[in-house]
Design an enzyme around this catalytic site. Structure first.
Site, PDB file in Angstrom:
ATOM      1  N   ASN A   1     -46.059  43.182  51.291  1.00 44.77           N
ATOM      2  CA  ASN A   1     -47.360  42.854  51.795  1.00 44.77           C
ATOM      3  C   ASN A   1     -47.345  41.814  52.509  1.00 44.77           C
ATOM      4  OD1 ASN A   1     -50.479  42.177  51.509  1.00 44.77           O
ATOM      5  ND2 ASN A   1     -50.101  42.556  49.416  1.00 44.77           N
TER       6      ASN A   1
ATOM      7  N   HIS B   1     -25.392  28.629  54.152  1.00 41.84           N
ATOM      8  CA  HIS B   1     -24.125  28.032  54.527  1.00 41.84           C
ATOM      9  C   HIS B   1     -23.326  27.728  53.753  1.00 41.84           C
ATOM     10  CE1 HIS B   1     -25.743  27.927  58.458  1.00 41.84           C
ATOM     11  NE2 HIS B   1     -27.112  27.807  57.997  1.00 41.84           N
TER      12      HIS B   1
END
Length: 141
Positions: free
Chosen positions: A82, A112
């Site tokens: 969607n 990270h």
């Protein structure tokens, strides 16, 4: 790029090949997002060009859609995403058959280091990416 594909720490901000590949993917996303909603043939054409693998003709992705590379994304039969789906595909993202994605969903393989010492040592310039597999299995009654 090799480090990214091997799920090792890599530098996405200074690897020229990754930068160029992201530009190509972002341009395709831009083109897709600016098609008329009635242009389903154009939508299918761009998604087949962008994504690594599409199973069959039974899929629908509603704009806007964004990804980093595209080639790391695989979708199964009867896939539906969607509005506002975001896939950060530094690693493989594989959707099985009959997967429906709600509006405003993100699938993020990129991140990270969360180890404080490693984060400081790398000066927050390195990324890591780990694969995602989303499978829906159901039996019809």
């Amino acid at each position: 790029k090799e480090k990214m594909m091997r799920q090792m720490l890599y530098d996405a901000n200074n690897d020229t090949s990754l930068i160029e590949e992201r530009k190509v993917a972002k341009d395709l996303c831009y083109d897709f997002n600016h098609l008329r909603p009635s242009d389903t043939a154009g939508q299918q054409r761009i998604m087949r060009q962008l994504l690594g693998k599409t199973a069959g003709d039974s899929f629908c992705i509603v704009a806007p859609f964004w990804c980093d590379y595209g080639y790391n994304i695989e979708i199964g039969e009867n896939f539906f995403a969607n509005h506002n789906t975001v896939i950060l595909d530094g690693a493989k993202v594989k959707f099985g058959n009959n997967v429906f994605v709600a509006p405003n969903c993100g699938f993020h393989t990129a991140g990270h280091p969360i180890d404080a010492e490693l984060f400081i040592l790398t000066d927050d310039s390195l990324d890591e990416a780990f694969s995602l597999v989303i499978i829906l299995h159901y039996d019809r009654v």
